[in-house]
Design a protein around this motif. Structure first.
Motif, PDB file in Angstrom:
ATOM      1  N   ASN A  23       0.839  -1.190   0.000  1.00  0.00           N
ATOM      2  CA  ASN A  23       0.000   0.000   0.000  1.00  0.00           C
ATOM      3  C   ASN A  23       0.879   1.246   0.000  1.00  0.00           C
ATOM      4  O   ASN A  23       2.115   1.150   0.014  1.00  0.00           O
ATOM      5  CB  ASN A  23      -0.964  -0.016   1.194  1.00  0.00           C
ATOM      6  N   GLN A  83       1.439   3.549   2.342  1.00  0.00           N
ATOM      7  CA  GLN A  83       2.244   3.720   3.551  1.00  0.00           C
ATOM      8  C   GLN A  83       3.498   2.851   3.520  1.00  0.00           C
ATOM      9  O   GLN A  83       4.602   3.319   3.826  1.00  0.00           O
ATOM     10  CB  GLN A  83       1.398   3.372   4.779  1.00  0.00           C
ATOM     11  N   ASP A  84       3.340   1.595   3.138  1.00  0.00           N
ATOM     12  CA  ASP A  84       4.487   0.685   3.091  1.00  0.00           C
ATOM     13  C   ASP A  84       5.452   1.059   1.965  1.00  0.00           C
ATOM     14  O   ASP A  84       6.664   0.873   2.087  1.00  0.00           O
ATOM     15  CB  ASP A  84       4.014  -0.757   2.913  1.00  0.00           C
ATOM     16  N   GLU A 106       3.495  12.267  -0.888  1.00  0.00           N
ATOM     17  CA  GLU A 106       3.803  11.561   0.355  1.00  0.00           C
ATOM     18  C   GLU A 106       5.303  11.578   0.644  1.00  0.00           C
ATOM     19  O   GLU A 106       5.732  11.733   1.791  1.00  0.00           O
ATOM     20  CB  GLU A 106       3.296  10.113   0.288  1.00  0.00           C
ATOM     21  N   THR A 157       7.193  13.329   3.888  1.00  0.00           N
ATOM     22  CA  THR A 157       8.159  12.577   4.685  1.00  0.00           C
ATOM     23  C   THR A 157       9.530  13.241   4.631  1.00  0.00           C
ATOM     24  O   THR A 157      10.244  13.333   5.641  1.00  0.00           O
ATOM     25  CB  THR A 157       8.276  11.130   4.164  1.00  0.00           C
TER      26      THR A 157
END
Length: 257
Positions: free
Chosen positions: A23, A25-26, A100, A104
């Motif tokens: 996904n 996030q991973d 994303e 981060t």
């Protein structure tokens, strides 16, 4: 190590192409570790058009097998994995993955280089990203209109700046092969092909509204903005028909070497 043999990445092979089942996030966590490792990683944001291109061109297929991570960007690819009984966790759109990574990267003060499209568009895209993510260091950018005779100079300029992430937006036929060819020379931890994302960042194109995204019609919204893509988009129904016809063999297809 590539997506072909990386035990850290769960994959499903669609016509031999190893597509990540992770996904968002991973995926971000995996790429964060990649940046910390400092080893070059080629990330492909794949769609059905690219799968079809790989089936027709052995060189393109070999290139995809040298990539370190292939994420399911296209809705048609996500559908195909579900249709053959090996669904990915979720769609991982390239443009969302960039955002994303920027979020981060702000906490880690990552450095980013942007390569591709026209001089005016890439400058506008870089300015917009710098404004949205002020703690990201945009160490440089340049247009994507250069020939093979300039490759060494471009690669040298980027390498000297030591970015953590290199975003490349060039033509469909040039983008991924160029990254694959120069991955080691660039020595950038994460090198990702971004397609038309720079046009969206620059405001030249609009991202599909949420309704179009929910209905999985982003491709149609983009076609409305760029009618010249009609011929390329015709590959999408061809892919669907091929997967339906080949259902029992989609996962069994062995890549051509």
């Amino acid at each position: 190590m590539t997506a072909n043999d990386n035990a850290m990445v769960p994959i499903v092979r669609i016509y031999g192409v190893p597509v990540s089942k992770m996904n968002m996030q991973d995926t971000v966590a995996y790429l964060t570790e990649a940046i910390e490792s400092r080893r070059p990683h080629h990330v492909i944001t794949a769609n059905p058009i690219m799968i079809m291109a790989a089936l027709q061109d052995p060189d393109y297929m070999r290139m995809m097998h040298t990539a370190d991570l292939i994420v399911p960007d296209g809705n048609g690819l996500v559908w195909a994995t579900k249709y053959v009984g090996q669904p990915v966790s979720e769609r991982v759109p390239g443009i969302d993955l960039i955002h994303e990574l920027m979020r981060t990267g702000e906490a880690r003060r990552w450095k980013v280089y942007m390569l591709g499209t026209t001089r005016e568009t890439i400058a506008a895209a870089a300015a917009k990203l710098a404004q949205q993510y002020p703690l990201i260091d945009i160490v440089g950018f340049r247009d994507g209109f250069f020939g093979e005779e300039e490759d060494d100079a471009v690669v040298g300029q980027i390498r000297a700046l030591e970015p953590d992430i290199l975003l490349v937006g060039r033509s469909a036929s040039t983008q991924e092969p160029w990254i694959s060819k120069h991955k080691q020379g660039l020595a950038v931890p994460v090198i990702m092909g971004v397609g038309g994302s720079f046009d969206v960042f620059a405001g030249k194109l609009k991202r599909a509204p949420k309704l179009f995204q929910k209905l999985k019609l982003e491709w149609f919204y983009r076609l409305l903005q760029e009618p010249s893509r009609l011929g390329r988009m015709m590959v999408l129904p061809q892919f669907v028909m091929k997967v339906v016809r080949d259902k029992e063999n989609v996962l069994k297809t062995v890549e051509k070497r």
